[in-house]
Design a protein around this motif. Sequence first.
Motif, mmCIF file in Angstrom:
data_model
loop_
_atom_site.group_PDB
_atom_site.id
_atom_site.type_symbol
_atom_site.label_atom_id
_atom_site.label_comp_id
_atom_site.label_asym_id
_atom_site.label_seq_id
_atom_site.Cartn_x
_atom_site.Cartn_y
_atom_site.Cartn_z
ATOM 1 N N SER A 160 0.831 -1.210 0.000
ATOM 2 C CA SER A 160 0.000 0.000 0.000
ATOM 3 C C SER A 160 0.862 1.256 0.000
ATOM 4 N N ARG A 161 1.910 1.270 0.814
ATOM 5 C CA ARG A 161 2.811 2.424 0.852
ATOM 6 C C ARG A 161 3.492 2.625 -0.495
ATOM 7 N N THR A 162 3.909 1.559 -1.131
ATOM 8 C CA THR A 162 4.582 1.652 -2.423
ATOM 9 C C THR A 162 3.654 2.218 -3.479
ATOM 10 N N VAL A 163 2.424 1.758 -3.524
ATOM 11 C CA VAL A 163 1.460 2.261 -4.508
ATOM 12 C C VAL A 163 1.233 3.749 -4.298
ATOM 13 N N VAL A 164 1.087 4.184 -3.065
ATOM 14 C CA VAL A 164 0.870 5.603 -2.787
ATOM 15 C C VAL A 164 2.092 6.413 -3.200
ATOM 16 N N GLN A 165 3.289 5.937 -2.888
ATOM 17 C CA GLN A 165 4.506 6.674 -3.206
ATOM 18 C C GLN A 165 4.783 6.707 -4.702
ATOM 19 N N GLU A 166 4.330 5.728 -5.452
ATOM 20 C CA GLU A 166 4.656 5.619 -6.863
ATOM 21 C C GLU A 166 3.536 6.097 -7.773
ATOM 22 N N SER A 167 2.616 6.873 -7.238
ATOM 23 C CA SER A 167 1.529 7.355 -8.066
ATOM 24 C C SER A 167 1.495 8.878 -8.067
ATOM 25 N N SER A 168 0.969 9.426 -9.151
ATOM 26 C CA SER A 168 0.754 10.866 -9.212
ATOM 27 C C SER A 168 -0.486 11.193 -8.414
ATOM 28 N N GLY A 169 -0.594 12.425 -8.020
ATOM 29 C CA GLY A 169 -1.779 12.817 -7.275
ATOM 30 C C GLY A 169 -1.795 14.301 -7.002
ATOM 31 N N TRP A 170 -2.655 14.675 -6.111
ATOM 32 C CA TRP A 170 -2.759 16.069 -5.708
ATOM 33 C C TRP A 170 -3.113 16.118 -4.229
ATOM 34 N N CYS A 171 -2.891 17.256 -3.623
ATOM 35 C CA CYS A 171 -3.259 17.447 -2.222
ATOM 36 C C CYS A 171 -3.431 18.934 -1.968
ATOM 37 N N LEU A 172 -3.921 19.254 -0.797
ATOM 38 C CA LEU A 172 -4.003 20.640 -0.356
ATOM 39 C C LEU A 172 -2.812 20.921 0.544
ATOM 40 N N ALA A 173 -2.344 22.149 0.492
ATOM 41 C CA ALA A 173 -1.195 22.544 1.299
ATOM 42 C C ALA A 173 -1.387 23.986 1.753
ATOM 43 N N SER A 174 -0.537 24.397 2.658
ATOM 44 C CA SER A 174 -0.534 25.767 3.137
ATOM 45 C C SER A 174 0.801 26.401 2.754
ATOM 46 N N VAL A 175 0.763 27.626 2.242
ATOM 47 C CA VAL A 175 1.985 28.324 1.861
ATOM 48 C C VAL A 175 2.696 28.793 3.126
ATOM 49 N N ALA A 176 3.983 28.435 3.225
ATOM 50 C CA ALA A 176 4.777 28.791 4.402
ATOM 51 C C ALA A 176 5.749 29.936 4.121
ATOM 52 N N ALA A 177 6.195 30.063 2.874
ATOM 53 C CA ALA A 177 7.121 31.140 2.492
ATOM 54 C C ALA A 177 6.959 31.398 0.996
ATOM 55 N N VAL A 178 7.212 32.644 0.597
ATOM 56 C CA VAL A 178 7.092 33.047 -0.804
ATOM 57 C C VAL A 178 8.438 33.623 -1.247
ATOM 58 N N TYR A 179 8.915 33.218 -2.429
ATOM 59 C CA TYR A 179 10.187 33.688 -2.969
ATOM 60 C C TYR A 179 9.960 34.409 -4.293
ATOM 61 N N GLY A 180 10.862 35.285 -4.656
ATOM 62 C CA GLY A 180 10.749 36.071 -5.877
ATOM 63 C C GLY A 180 11.074 35.303 -7.144
ATOM 64 N N ILE A 199 5.825 25.001 1.040
ATOM 65 C CA ILE A 199 4.482 24.593 1.442
ATOM 66 C C ILE A 199 4.553 23.579 2.575
ATOM 67 N N ILE A 200 3.449 23.464 3.278
ATOM 68 C CA ILE A 200 3.304 22.456 4.322
ATOM 69 C C ILE A 200 2.134 21.562 3.927
ATOM 70 N N THR A 201 2.406 20.263 3.788
ATOM 71 C CA THR A 201 1.390 19.291 3.400
ATOM 72 C C THR A 201 1.175 18.306 4.547
ATOM 73 N N ALA A 202 0.226 17.418 4.372
ATOM 74 C CA ALA A 202 0.014 16.357 5.359
ATOM 75 C C ALA A 202 1.220 15.427 5.417
ATOM 76 N N ARG A 203 2.005 15.368 4.332
ATOM 77 C CA ARG A 203 3.230 14.551 4.292
ATOM 78 C C ARG A 203 4.405 15.242 4.950
ATOM 79 N N GLY A 204 4.270 16.541 5.203
ATOM 80 C CA GLY A 204 5.352 17.321 5.786
ATOM 81 C C GLY A 204 5.669 18.534 4.931
ATOM 82 N N PRO A 205 6.684 19.296 5.313
ATOM 83 C CA PRO A 205 7.044 20.493 4.551
ATOM 84 C C PRO A 205 7.772 20.138 3.253
ATOM 85 N N ILE A 206 7.531 20.942 2.219
ATOM 86 C CA ILE A 206 8.193 20.793 0.932
ATOM 87 C C ILE A 206 8.752 22.173 0.569
#
Length: 85
Positions: free
Chosen positions: A16-36, A42-49
């Motif tokens: 199950s973990r492999t299928v989730v990690q190896e698939s495309s998808g989308w999620c909602l996130a919160s913006v943590a910082a903006v760059y020029g 962003i901060i997602t349910a998976r952690g910060p990116i």
Amino acid sequence: MNPRQRLADAVQRAASRTVVQESSGWCLASVAAVYGDGTVDIITARGPIAKVRRLKAYASPVVGDTVKVDFNPDGNWIVVGALAS
């Protein structure tokens, strides 16, 4: 639970973990910082990116925005745009 059941459960969890990690998808996130340079952190349910590229249509990102994010199995992320508030 006997050893055979534990093994079967462990294999199922790993698959199950492999299928989730190896698939495309989308999620909602919160913006943590903006760059020029057209990226945001962003901060997602998976952690910060860090340093995720955003579409030009999302021209005015603001820290705290809730955004839709697409990702693929190669680890590429893109912020599609903000949700209406």
